[in-house]
Design a protein around this motif. Structure first.
Motif, PDB file in Angstrom:
ATOM      1  N   GLU A 347       6.315  -9.989   8.758  1.00  0.00           N
ATOM      2  CA  GLU A 347       5.806  -9.694  10.091  1.00  0.00           C
ATOM      3  C   GLU A 347       4.354  -9.255  10.033  1.00  0.00           C
ATOM      4  O   GLU A 347       3.524  -9.662  10.848  1.00  0.00           O
ATOM      5  CB  GLU A 347       6.670  -8.595  10.730  1.00  0.00           C
ATOM      6  N   MET A 348       4.030  -8.415   9.046  1.00  0.00           N
ATOM      7  CA  MET A 348       2.653  -7.947   8.906  1.00  0.00           C
ATOM      8  C   MET A 348       1.713  -9.111   8.603  1.00  0.00           C
ATOM      9  O   MET A 348       0.606  -9.191   9.139  1.00  0.00           O
ATOM     10  CB  MET A 348       2.568  -6.906   7.784  1.00  0.00           C
ATOM     11  N   SER A 349       2.173 -10.038   7.770  1.00  0.00           N
ATOM     12  CA  SER A 349       1.346 -11.197   7.438  1.00  0.00           C
ATOM     13  C   SER A 349       1.104 -12.061   8.668  1.00  0.00           C
ATOM     14  O   SER A 349       0.001 -12.578   8.870  1.00  0.00           O
ATOM     15  CB  SER A 349       2.029 -12.027   6.343  1.00  0.00           C
ATOM     16  N   MET A 350       2.148 -12.212   9.483  1.00  0.00           N
ATOM     17  CA  MET A 350       2.014 -13.019  10.704  1.00  0.00           C
ATOM     18  C   MET A 350       1.023 -12.363  11.665  1.00  0.00           C
ATOM     19  O   MET A 350       0.193 -13.042  12.287  1.00  0.00           O
ATOM     20  CB  MET A 350       3.378 -13.181  11.374  1.00  0.00           C
ATOM     21  N   ASN A 444       2.445  -0.031  14.358  1.00  0.00           N
ATOM     22  CA  ASN A 444       2.720   1.231  13.688  1.00  0.00           C
ATOM     23  C   ASN A 444       1.490   2.119  13.784  1.00  0.00           C
ATOM     24  O   ASN A 444       0.389   1.702  13.436  1.00  0.00           O
ATOM     25  CB  ASN A 444       3.089   0.994  12.215  1.00  0.00           C
ATOM     26  N   PHE A 445       1.674   3.319  14.275  1.00  0.00           N
ATOM     27  CA  PHE A 445       0.542   4.203  14.503  1.00  0.00           C
ATOM     28  C   PHE A 445      -0.024   4.783  13.210  1.00  0.00           C
ATOM     29  O   PHE A 445      -1.130   5.300  13.192  1.00  0.00           O
ATOM     30  CB  PHE A 445       0.950   5.345  15.430  1.00  0.00           C
ATOM     31  N   PRO A 449      -1.666  -3.606  10.063  1.00  0.00           N
ATOM     32  CA  PRO A 449      -2.569  -4.654   9.573  1.00  0.00           C
ATOM     33  C   PRO A 449      -3.702  -4.977  10.530  1.00  0.00           C
ATOM     34  O   PRO A 449      -4.820  -5.283  10.102  1.00  0.00           O
ATOM     35  CB  PRO A 449      -1.642  -5.854   9.370  1.00  0.00           C
ATOM     36  N   ASN A 450      -3.439  -4.912  11.824  1.00  0.00           N
ATOM     37  CA  ASN A 450      -4.498  -5.212  12.785  1.00  0.00           C
ATOM     38  C   ASN A 450      -5.592  -4.139  12.778  1.00  0.00           C
ATOM     39  O   ASN A 450      -6.775  -4.434  12.934  1.00  0.00           O
ATOM     40  CB  ASN A 450      -3.912  -5.353  14.192  1.00  0.00           C
ATOM     41  N   LEU A 451      -5.186  -2.895  12.591  1.00  0.00           N
ATOM     42  CA  LEU A 451      -6.174  -1.829  12.466  1.00  0.00           C
ATOM     43  C   LEU A 451      -6.964  -1.977  11.176  1.00  0.00           C
ATOM     44  O   LEU A 451      -8.171  -1.735  11.135  1.00  0.00           O
ATOM     45  CB  LEU A 451      -5.480  -0.465  12.489  1.00  0.00           C
TER      46      LEU A 451
END
Length: 461
Positions: A347-350, A444-445, A449-451
């Motif tokens: 999911e993080m990779s996506m 996730n706070f 990955p986006n942060l």
């Protein structure tokens, strides 16, 4: 379509929160005065107890009406909201919290629309006369309407809801509210049910009884603590590693949004939350306990600070029961699932891929946006957004990068913001309000990955 409707409901909840949050301190002050000086308080004092009634009947609704009017109509709207609210107060026999959250914004909206209509049409020298008399005349109409019609209607509606919930209490079915509360909270609708329903009912009951269980039916930190403890013990991958940190911030800091992603990534966990919530309400009910005001944030410290004399055993027992039941159910779910593969990495990779794709499109189109102001936004602007903004700013400062990083309620993000960071559940709502802004969604706070991608973008020369 369903997501759009949810976003609209979230927006409504966020608007209510924007009215309530600035005035939480006044509510807590009233709670302390009640807990201390009423006949059953810590230090009964008939003289000081005279403050209890006027504060809850007049001051608190007027503050809500003032704030609601200011949100929709600025300073003039604040005055209009107050005028409309006093009509409600005098025209009813119950504290007009919900009414103030309606009539305040309506008053602000009316004066704003009037100002828009007359803009540029007022003769020179008559500005002050028009401004003052417009509020006077429109305020007169709104006060009379509130006094004669709106107040009685809201009072009748309020009494109907109160009777229904009191019947639940009398028949022992109050714990069933958890079936509604817990899913609503995870969908970030917690402010709708708390500020819109339970807190107004709680304040009414607290006026007569000095405490109310309504403040506790959706704010108990126990269920979230129990589930996070289960992830700490039996989870896998990042969920197991991040749970201990989430526990500290959730239980002691009162930021319940920290546990929402754990339910969203494993929806069957809602059963643990419902079971924990029902156990807590059942225990509170059996002990006959309540709080003197709404705990905001929902920290164990806030719970204990707002617990009246003689209620500590029941309050603590309710939190412990909710924790134990949620932990037991969540642990059983994790053991039964026994996932060998941690799907979170995929999911993080996506998510990372999706973000990189957006960046690639911008690069191909020749866009090179300068990012100086990053706004972290959530419903109230005080919980998860404050956590994320502080952590991200510290991370940038460590490498010597100075950027403006602030947290806001989603309705109050300024137009100067270059990037808006929100939880994925608030993405549609953010896009509805900020169509021309770059929006970064996170799951996730604590670590996302986006942060991380945003951080790399800002730190890469």
């Amino acid at each position: 379509m369903a997501g759009s409707k949810r976003a609209k409901v979230q927006a409504f909840g966020g608007f209510l929160t924007s009215i309530v949050i600035p005035n939480i301190g006044a509510f807590i002050a009233w709670g302390f005065i009640t807990a201390l000086f009423i006949p059953t308080g810590w230090v009964p004092n008939e003289h000081f107890a005279k403050l209890v009634g006027p504060i809850i009947v007049y001051l608190l609704p007027l503050l809500l009406g003032y704030t609601g009017g200011k949100l929709t109509g600025g300073d003039r709207g604040a005055v209009m909201g107050s005028i409309g609210t006093i009509g409600l107060i005098v025209g009813s026999e119950i504290p007009m919290f919900l009414g103030a959250m309606i009539i305040g914004p309506v008053g602000g909206y009316l004066i704003r629309k009037f100002d828009e209509k007359v803009e540029g049409k007022i003769p020179t020298g008559f500005e002050m006369v028009i401004n003052n008399f417009s509020i006077g005349i429109i305020g007169l109409g709104l006060a009379l309407l509130s006094f004669q019609f709106i107040g009685p209607v809201i009072q009748a509606s309020n009494q109907f809801v109160t009777v229904m919930i009191e019947k639940l209490v009398a028949t022992g079915y109050l714990p069933l509210l958890s079936i509604i509360n817990e899913p609503a909270k995870v969908l970030f609708l917690n402010n709708v049910i708390d500020q819109g329903i339970y807190y107004p009912l709680g304040m009414q009951e607290a006026l007569n009884a000095g405490k109310s269980i309504y403040f506790m039916v959706a704010s108990n930190p126990g269920p979230g603590l129990g589930m996070l403890l289960a992830f700490s013990a039996f989870g896998k991958g990042m969920s197991k590693k991040s749970a201990p940190s989430a526990i500290i911030i959730h239980f002691f800091g009162g930021i319940h949004e920290l546990y929402f992603p754990y339910v969203l990534m494993n929806p069957v966990m809602i059963l643990a939350m419902i079971a924990g919530g029902m156990a807590g309400i059942t225990t509170f009910n059996l002990f006959g306990v309540g709080l003197v005001a709404g705990p905001s944030p929902g920290s164990i410290f806030a719970y204990l600070a707002l617990t009246p004399r003689g209620n500590f055993l029941g309050v603590i027992a309710g939190v412990v029961a909710a924790t134990a039941v949620a932990f037991t159910v969540a642990s059983a779910i994790l053991k039964l699932q026994n996932k060998e593969v941690d799907d979170e990495e995929l999911e993080m990779s996506m998510l990372r891929s999706k973000n990189m794709k957006k960046a690639g499109k911008a690069l191909l189109s020749g866009e090179k946006a300068t990012v100086n102001f990053i706004a972290f936004a959530c419903d109230a602007g005080l919980g998860s957004s404050a956590l994320g903004a502080n952590a991200f700013k510290k991370k940038l400062n460590k490498v010597g990068i100075e950027k403006t990083v602030k947290n806001f309620a989603i309705e109050k993000v300024p137009q100067e913001a270059d990037v808006i960071v929100v939880h994925a559940s608030l993405e549609e709502r953010a896009k509805m309000k900020f169509q021309d802004k770059r929006i970064v969604t996170i799951e996730n706070f604590m670590e996302d990955p986006n942060l991380n991608d945003l951080y790399e973008e800002l730190t890469t020369v």
